[in-house]
Design an enzyme around this catalytic site. Sequence first.
Site, PDB file in Angstrom:
ATOM      1  N   TYR A 145      52.068  32.800  42.075  1.00  0.00           N
ATOM      2  CA  TYR A 145      52.320  34.006  41.627  1.00  0.00           C
ATOM      3  C   TYR A 145      51.865  34.392  42.644  1.00  0.00           C
ATOM      4  CZ  TYR A 145      51.712  37.923  39.197  1.00  0.00           C
ATOM      5  OH  TYR A 145      51.763  39.456  38.504  1.00  0.00           O
ATOM      6  N   ASN A 174      43.853  44.975  37.383  1.00  0.00           N
ATOM      7  CA  ASN A 174      44.532  44.948  37.190  1.00  0.00           C
ATOM      8  C   ASN A 174      44.182  45.818  35.100  1.00  0.00           C
ATOM      9  OD1 ASN A 174      42.103  42.859  38.422  1.00  0.00           O
ATOM     10  ND2 ASN A 174      42.144  41.233  36.260  1.00  0.00           N
TER      11      ASN A 174
HETATM   12  N1  UDP Z   1      38.053  35.830  32.335  1.00  0.00           N
HETATM   13  C1  UDP Z   1      37.372  34.440  31.794  1.00  0.00           C
HETATM   14  N2  UDP Z   1      38.479  34.440  30.229  1.00  0.00           N
HETATM   15  C2  UDP Z   1      39.226  34.923  30.127  1.00  0.00           C
HETATM   16  C3  UDP Z   1      39.984  35.462  30.709  1.00  0.00           C
HETATM   17  C4  UDP Z   1      39.706  35.844  32.091  1.00  0.00           C
HETATM   18  O1  UDP Z   1      35.938  34.929  32.285  1.00  0.00           O
HETATM   19  O2  UDP Z   1      39.597  34.225  28.714  1.00  0.00           O
HETATM   20  C5  UDP Z   1      38.176  36.297  33.888  1.00  0.00           C
HETATM   21  C6  UDP Z   1      38.325  35.804  35.109  1.00  0.00           C
HETATM   22  O3  UDP Z   1      37.853  34.715  35.396  1.00  0.00           O
HETATM   23  C7  UDP Z   1      37.975  36.535  35.956  1.00  0.00           C
HETATM   24  C8  UDP Z   1      38.191  38.043  34.781  1.00  0.00           C
HETATM   25  O4  UDP Z   1      38.064  37.531  34.263  1.00  0.00           O
HETATM   26  O5  UDP Z   1      37.318  36.737  36.801  1.00  0.00           O
HETATM   27  C9  UDP Z   1      39.710  39.130  35.364  1.00  0.00           C
HETATM   28  O6  UDP Z   1      40.397  37.787  34.402  1.00  0.00           O
HETATM   29  P1  UDP Z   1      42.045  38.352  34.165  1.00  0.00           P
HETATM   30  O7  UDP Z   1      43.286  37.075  34.349  1.00  0.00           O
HETATM   31  O8  UDP Z   1      41.570  39.644  32.927  1.00  0.00           O
HETATM   32  O9  UDP Z   1      43.406  39.433  35.764  1.00  0.00           O
HETATM   33  P2  UDP Z   1      43.087  38.464  37.090  1.00  0.00           P
HETATM   34  O10 UDP Z   1      42.464  39.125  37.721  1.00  0.00           O
HETATM   35  O11 UDP Z   1      43.181  37.109  37.027  1.00  0.00           O
HETATM   36  O12 UDP Z   1      44.672  38.705  37.014  1.00  0.00           O
END
Ligand code: UDP
Length: 328
Positions: A145, A174
Amino acid sequence: MPAKKYIAVVGGAGYIGSHMVRMLLDHGYSPVVFDNLRTGHRRFVPGGVPFVKGNLDRPTDIQRLFERYPTRAVMHFAAASIVPESVRNPLLYYHNNVSACIHLAQVMIDFKIREIVFSSTAAVYGHPKKVPIPETARLAPVNAYGHTKRMIEQILEDVAFAHHLRYVFLRYFNVAGAHPSGKIGEEHRPETHLVPNILKSLKRSKNRFFLFGDDYPTRDGTCIRDYIHVQDLCAAHLLALRHLDNKKDSDVFNLGSGKGYTVRQVIDMVEQVTGQPVQYTVKPGREGDPVKLVASSRKARDVLGWMPTHSLKDMIASAWQWEQNRSA
Ligand code: UDP
């Protein structure tokens, strides 16, 4: 040829694009939405806004858009954006993101459309050495990505040089929150993002929430991210469009709040806003998840005059309003 007046919002039926369309309308612009509705929602496009259903992999669809709606600038939100999926199925991402953007750029050149605001991502930085991350940090994506977004930036830079196109790349951190109307918000299938996943678990106990990783080297063991309200993000796009309209040079900006929150802090804030306890199960960390991503948004402030005005609490409160509305 009629005067070019439209702002083409490519991916305008999706989460962020649909918020952008409303903000453009609120500020007197004329948006036209182009979307294939694969992940976008037709009902997210406000009545009265022209809509063209089309695919970026078919140049004739893009030509149809610009023939019907003389366009002066493009805001490009359409992309596949789920990191783990991009690792499993990279060709889907190179196709959906990179090839699609090549077609879009070609047709823009053919129609002499010379302004583009492009949705990029913090994922172009990979595992950053220095936090908060400035725009000058090394670009070293760690998943397909992030690679696709970095490649598109490179392609658009080269096209800009050759064809007098001007761009603004906005590297999102985010994004969370929803429109104050409560009519649009985040709706992905499957949902992978933190805030909607926590909120969904409160709405239905069958939607279990998994916390990915609690042994990272952070204050509470969970990953740190920089959350930005979708309305603040769209406000930055509006300033980017004005930047281009004012004939300023192409540029790139990070969009984040400059504040980092751990996953556990986000959970605490959800509990505070909703008044409900969040149940969760800890799972191993997701592959490729950087420990800490926090933006330096100083440049956006200094050059665009942008300042985020919504807190994490505001993001969660508006996302919760949306989550409850859509169950109704
Ligand atoms: N996360 C989590 N559970 C979920 C979705 C995300 O613990 O169901 C954690 C993920 O591992 C990261 C943070 O939340 O540390 C943000 O994840 P998200 O997918 O929202 O955004 P990213 O930073 O991956 O773009």
